[in-house]
Design an enzyme around this catalytic site. Structure first.
Site, mmCIF file in Angstrom:
data_model
loop_
_atom_site.group_PDB
_atom_site.id
_atom_site.type_symbol
_atom_site.label_atom_id
_atom_site.label_comp_id
_atom_site.label_asym_id
_atom_site.label_seq_id
_atom_site.Cartn_x
_atom_site.Cartn_y
_atom_site.Cartn_z
ATOM 1 N N CYS A 271 0.787 -1.242 0.000
ATOM 2 C CA CYS A 271 0.000 0.000 0.000
ATOM 3 C C CYS A 271 0.821 1.296 0.000
ATOM 4 O O CYS A 271 0.488 2.210 -0.758
ATOM 5 C CB CYS A 271 -1.046 -0.003 1.108
ATOM 6 S SG CYS A 271 -0.542 -0.769 2.649
ATOM 7 N N ARG A 300 7.115 -11.370 4.877
ATOM 8 C CA ARG A 300 6.753 -11.131 6.275
ATOM 9 C C ARG A 300 7.391 -12.194 7.155
ATOM 10 O O ARG A 300 7.422 -13.362 6.773
ATOM 11 C CB ARG A 300 5.235 -11.204 6.458
ATOM 12 C CG ARG A 300 4.500 -10.131 5.669
ATOM 13 C CD ARG A 300 3.011 -10.209 5.921
ATOM 14 N NE ARG A 300 2.323 -9.241 5.075
ATOM 15 C CZ ARG A 300 1.004 -9.153 4.962
ATOM 16 N NH1 ARG A 300 0.234 -9.986 5.657
ATOM 17 N NH2 ARG A 300 0.453 -8.251 4.178
ATOM 18 N N GLN A 318 0.766 -11.015 -3.208
ATOM 19 C CA GLN A 318 -0.636 -10.652 -2.996
ATOM 20 C C GLN A 318 -1.247 -10.184 -4.308
ATOM 21 O O GLN A 318 -0.592 -9.514 -5.090
ATOM 22 C CB GLN A 318 -0.735 -9.503 -2.000
ATOM 23 C CG GLN A 318 -0.292 -9.863 -0.594
ATOM 24 C CD GLN A 318 -0.472 -8.672 0.342
ATOM 25 O OE1 GLN A 318 0.081 -7.607 0.092
ATOM 26 N NE2 GLN A 318 -1.228 -8.863 1.395
ATOM 27 N N ASP A 320 -3.043 -7.722 -4.966
ATOM 28 C CA ASP A 320 -3.400 -6.533 -4.213
ATOM 29 C C ASP A 320 -4.025 -5.454 -5.102
ATOM 30 O O ASP A 320 -3.766 -5.416 -6.292
ATOM 31 C CB ASP A 320 -2.105 -5.969 -3.606
ATOM 32 C CG ASP A 320 -2.333 -5.330 -2.254
ATOM 33 O OD1 ASP A 320 -3.498 -5.203 -1.850
ATOM 34 O OD2 ASP A 320 -1.339 -4.960 -1.617
ATOM 35 N N HIS A 322 -5.544 -1.143 -4.520
ATOM 36 C CA HIS A 322 -5.963 -0.050 -3.647
ATOM 37 C C HIS A 322 -6.852 0.876 -4.430
ATOM 38 O O HIS A 322 -6.524 1.264 -5.553
ATOM 39 C CB HIS A 322 -4.741 0.665 -3.073
ATOM 40 C CG HIS A 322 -3.947 -0.232 -2.183
ATOM 41 N ND1 HIS A 322 -2.884 -0.965 -2.639
ATOM 42 C CD2 HIS A 322 -4.118 -0.575 -0.885
ATOM 43 C CE1 HIS A 322 -2.416 -1.716 -1.660
ATOM 44 N NE2 HIS A 322 -3.136 -1.512 -0.582
ATOM 45 N N LYS A 402 -13.713 -4.272 7.888
ATOM 46 C CA LYS A 402 -13.342 -5.114 6.752
ATOM 47 C C LYS A 402 -14.283 -6.290 6.564
ATOM 48 O O LYS A 402 -15.011 -6.675 7.470
ATOM 49 C CB LYS A 402 -11.908 -5.637 6.932
ATOM 50 C CG LYS A 402 -11.739 -6.493 8.186
ATOM 51 C CD LYS A 402 -10.338 -7.106 8.251
ATOM 52 C CE LYS A 402 -10.193 -7.970 9.494
ATOM 53 N NZ LYS A 402 -8.949 -8.734 9.534
ATOM 54 N N HIS A 448 -8.301 -1.249 0.704
ATOM 55 C CA HIS A 448 -7.335 -2.297 0.356
ATOM 56 C C HIS A 448 -8.180 -3.503 -0.003
ATOM 57 O O HIS A 448 -9.138 -3.800 0.686
ATOM 58 C CB HIS A 448 -6.498 -2.762 1.557
ATOM 59 C CG HIS A 448 -5.808 -1.713 2.329
ATOM 60 N ND1 HIS A 448 -4.443 -1.594 2.317
ATOM 61 C CD2 HIS A 448 -6.256 -0.765 3.177
ATOM 62 C CE1 HIS A 448 -4.090 -0.612 3.143
ATOM 63 N NE2 HIS A 448 -5.170 -0.100 3.670
#
Length: 571
Positions: A271, A300, A318, A320, A322, A402, A448
Site C-alpha cells: 500500500c 513477512r 498478494q 493486491d 488499492h 473489513k 485495500h
RNA sequence: GCCCACGUGGCGCAGGGGUAGCGCACCUCUUUGGUAAAGAGGAGGUCAUGGGUCCGAAUCCCAUCGUGGGCUCCA
C-alpha cells in the site's frame, strides 16, 4: 434415535477420557474439555507429556469406564462447596472464581469422577458406542502463551461405529488431496531447506498454472476498471515510519539492510507504494475512483511454528489493489469490489466459503460517523449479494472495518483469502488529497482489497479443491498424445503440433512403454485428455480420446477435437 | 516462539551399536505392445548438520536446522 445430540455425546466422552486419565495418572490436573467441530478435547496439567503409548492405555481405560456404564448425575452446589470440592484442582478453582456471582454452579458425577460442568450430558457412560483418541499436543491454559502449557488430548466420538469409520475414512481421503503431497507428485512446487523455510519454488508446471491464473487476473482487472501498477521490493525505512508499519507491523518485518548508510526495508505490504504513486502529482475529483492493482510480492516474518506448505509462508505475492475514492463513492465501490470477489472465486469453482464482517475495535482511529458509514457500506454490499455472514464485533483493523472471505481446505480448515478493508488512516498519514469541485482539498478514503489473497495460499487451496485435477483451462498439460507403437510417433507429433497451433498445451509420450503404462502415468498426472493413436486413427486422421474423468470416449477427428476443446474452455 | 513426534538414495518405507536394505522412479538392452504398471540388467545413499559417549554410531546423548500435528499469533 438416541435422546441426546452429538455435542453431548462428545462432551461426555471427554469426561470419560478425563476419568480414565485420572485413574491412570492420579496427579493429572483437569482443566477444560469441550466438544468441538469434529470431536472433543480435554486439557490436563501433567508433569510429562502424553506419549502415543499413553493414548492407547487411556483408550483402554476408557473402555472399562464405558463398560461400567455409570450414569452422569447433575448436581447444583454453592460456590463454597465447589471451591472445597475442587480444592486440589487449581484450574477448576480459577474457573469457579471467574464465574459471575449469580451463576448456578453445577457438577456432573460419572462414577467416582466429578467435574465442574454446565452440561448437558448423555444419561450414562455406557451409551458411548464409538470413539477414537486422535492426537495429543501442547496447549496454553486459556489460550494465552504467557500461561502454563497444558497437555491436550484430541478425540472424536460418533453414535455408531459406522459413522466413526466413515469419518476416519474421510480424513484419510482428505490427506490424499493435501496440496503438499500433490505439489510433489504433480511437480508443481517445492520448499527448499537450503533456501529457508516458508519460501516457495515454483516448478515449471506450477509456474504455468500460476501464470494462467495471473493472466486471467490481469485481464479481469482491466475489464473491471482497474489500472495495473508495479512497484519495488524495498524502500527506505522512513517510508515505513510514515505509513505506520514500523509501529504496527514491526514484528512481521525483516531487519533493515543498509544501502549507502541508509536503512532500507523489504516490503511486507504494497500500500505505501501505491500511495506514493498517488502523491506523484495533484489529483482531481474527476480522476476518482482510482483503482490500482498489482501482483505485489511481499515478505513477512512468521513465527516458525505457523508455517504450513503454501498456505502460510514468508514470501508471497498478494493480488493486491488499492482504491482511492471519495466518501460518496465508498458505497458503490464496496459493492463493486465484493461482486468482483465473488465472480473471481466462482471462476475457480468456489461457492463454499465463510464470510466475516469485522467492526470497529477499541483501539482505532477515525471519526464515529466515518466508521459508521464505512461499516454500513460493507454491510449493504453483503446484503446486496444476499450473502450470509458472521459479524466479528471489534475485529476490524485499527484503521477501518473489513470483510473477509475464508475458503476451506481439504480437511475443513478455513483460510482467509479474499479481504476488503476500508482505511481512513493511511491516506491521512501520507496526507493524500484531491481537489474537489469546490476547488478545495479533500481527503480520499482508501480500500485495500485482495481477491485471491495471495497466489501461494490461493493455489494451495485450489490444488486441494480440485485434488490436483485442474480443469482444462488451468491444467499445465491439457492433453498427451500416446502413440501405440514407434511407427505412430510421427503422426502423434503431427497431432500434437495441430493442437499446439490452436493453443492447447500438448505433449507426446513416445517413450518405449506399453499403452497401458502411459495411460496410467497420464491418469496419475491428472492430465485432462489422453489421445491414443494407432493404425486406425492414423488411417482416419483421428485420435481415440480418453478423458481423465470419463474414460474412453472413442475416436474423433483432430479438427472436431479442437472444436470440442474450445467449447470446453468457454464453459 | 511453545509442546510432542519425526528427519535413511528423487519419492514411499524397512533396519536400529560392528561400517546400509526394499518398492517405485532413473539409466541400458530386449520387446513395438490398443486404454491404470512387459522382461532383464545397471547406476545411485554413509543414514539432516555439528558435537559427544564408545574399541566401534545411521543406531545412544546434546545442540542446531528442517518437517508434521497442535497451541499462540496472523494490521
Amino acid at each position: 434415535m438416541a435422546g441426546y445430540d452429538i455435542e453431548s455425546l462428545r462432551h461426555s466422552t471427554a469426561h470419560v477420557m478425563a476419568h480414565a486419565v485420572k485413574n491412570l495418572f492420579p496427579d493429572a490436573q483437569v482443566a477444560i474439555g469441550p466438544s468441538i467441530e469434529d470431536g472433543f478435547y480435554y486439557d490436563f496439567g501433567v508433569s510429562a507429556p502424553f506419549t502415543p503409548d499413553d493414548l492407547e492405555k487411556i483408550s483402554a481405560e476408557m473402555q472399562r469406564v464405558i463398560k461400567a456404564g455409570k450414569p452422569f448425575v447433575r448436581k447444583e452446589i454453592s460456590r463454597e462447596e465447589a471451591l472445597a470440592l475442587f480444592a486440589d484442582e487449581p484450574f477448576k478453582v480459577e474457573l469457579i472464581e471467574d464465574l459471575p456471582s449469580d451463576e448456578i454452579i453445577s457438577i456432573y458425577e460419572e462414577g467416582d469422577f466429578i467435574d465442574l460442568c454446565r452440561g448437558p450430558h448423555i444419561d450414562n457412560a455406557g451409551q458411548i458406542k464409538a470413539f477414537r483418541l486422535l492426537k495429543s499436543s501442547g496447549a496454553y491454559w486459556r489460550g494465552d502463551e504467557r500461561n502454563a502449557m497444558l497437555q491436550r488430548i484430541y478425540g472424536t466420538a460418533f453414535s455408531t461405529q459406522q459413522e466413526l469409520d466413515d469419518y476416519l475414512k474421510m480424513i484419510e481421503e482428505a490427506e490424499k488431496r493435501d496440496h503438499r503431497k500433490l505439489g510433489r507428485e504433480l511437480d508443481l512446487f517445492s520448499l527448499q531447506e537450503e533456501a529457508g523455510p516458508g519460501l516457495v519454488f515454483w516448478h515449471p508446471k506450477g509456474a504455468f498454472v500460476r501464470t494462467v491464473i495471473e493472466d486471467h487476473w490481469r485481464s479481469e482487472h482491466l475489464n473491471n476498471g482497474y489500472d495495473l501498477v508495479m512497484t519495488p521490493h524495498i524502500a527506505r525505512q522512513d517510508l515505513w515510519r510514515t505509513s505506520g508499519h514500523l509501529d504496527f507491523f514491526n514484528e512481521n518485518m525483516y531487519q533493515p539492510m543498509m544501502v549507502d548508510e541508509t536503512p532500507y526495508l523489504i516490503k511486507p505490504m504494497n500500500c505505501p507504494f501505491h500511495l506514493l504513486i498517488y502523491k506523484s502529482r495533484v489529483r482531481s475529483y474527476r480522476e476518482l475512483p482510482i483503482r490500482w492493482a498489482e501482483l505485489g510480492t511481499v515478505y513477512r516474518y512468521e513465527r516458525s511454528g505457523v508455517l504450513h506448505g503454501l498456505l502460510r509462508v514468508r514470501g508471497f505475492t498478494q493480488d493486491d489493489a488499492h482504491i482511492m475514492c471519495s466518501r460518496e463513492q465508498l458505497d458503490s465501490e464496496t459493492k463493486r469490489v465484493l461482486e468482483f470477489v465473488l465472480s473471481m472465486l466462482r471462476r475457480f469453482g468456489f461457492s463454499d466459503y465463510e464470510v466475516f464482517l469485522s467492526t470497529r475495535p477499541e483501539q482505532s482511529v477515525g471519526d464515529d460517523d466515518v466508521w459508521e458509514q464505512a461499516t454500513d457500506a460493507l454491510r449493504s454490499a453483503l446484503d446486496a449479494q444476499g450473502l450470509s455472514y458472521q459479524v466479528d464485533e471489534g475485529g476490524g483493523a485499527f484503521y477501518g472495518p473489513k470483510i473477509d472471505v475464508k475458503i476451506k481446505d481439504a480437511i475443513g480448515r478455513v483460510w482467509q483469502c479474499s479481504t476488503i478493508q476500508v482505511d481512513f488512516n493511511e491516506p491521512e498519514r501520507f496526507d493524500l488529497t484531491y481537489v474537489g469541485q469546490d476547488n478545495a482539498h479533500h481527503r480520499p478514503i482508501m480500500i485495500h482489497r485482495a481477491l485471491l489473497g495471495s497466489m501461494e495460499r490461493f493455489m494451495g487451496v485450489l490444488i486441494e479443491h480440485y485434488a490436483g485435477a485442474f480443469p482444462l483451462w488451468l491444467a499445465p498439460v491439457q492433453a498427451v498424445v500416446i502413440p501405440i507403437a514407434d511407427r505412430h510417433s510421427e503422426y502423434a507429433g503431427k497431432v500434437a503440433d495441430d493442437l499446439r497451433a490452436s493453443g492447447f498445451r500438448t505433449e507426446v509420450d513416445d517413450r518405449n512403454e506399453k499403452t497401458g503404462y502411459k495411460i496410467r502415468e497420464a491418469q496419475l498426472q491428472k492430465i485432462p485428455y489422453m489421445l491414443v493413436v494407432g493404425d486406425r486413427e492414423q488411417e482416419a486422421g483421428a485420435v481415440a480420446v480418453r478423458s481423465r474423468s470419463e474414460g474412453d470416449l472413442g475416436a474423433i477427428s483432430v479438427a472436431d477435437l479442437i472444436e470440442q476443446f474450445k467449447k470446453e474452455l468457454t464453459e
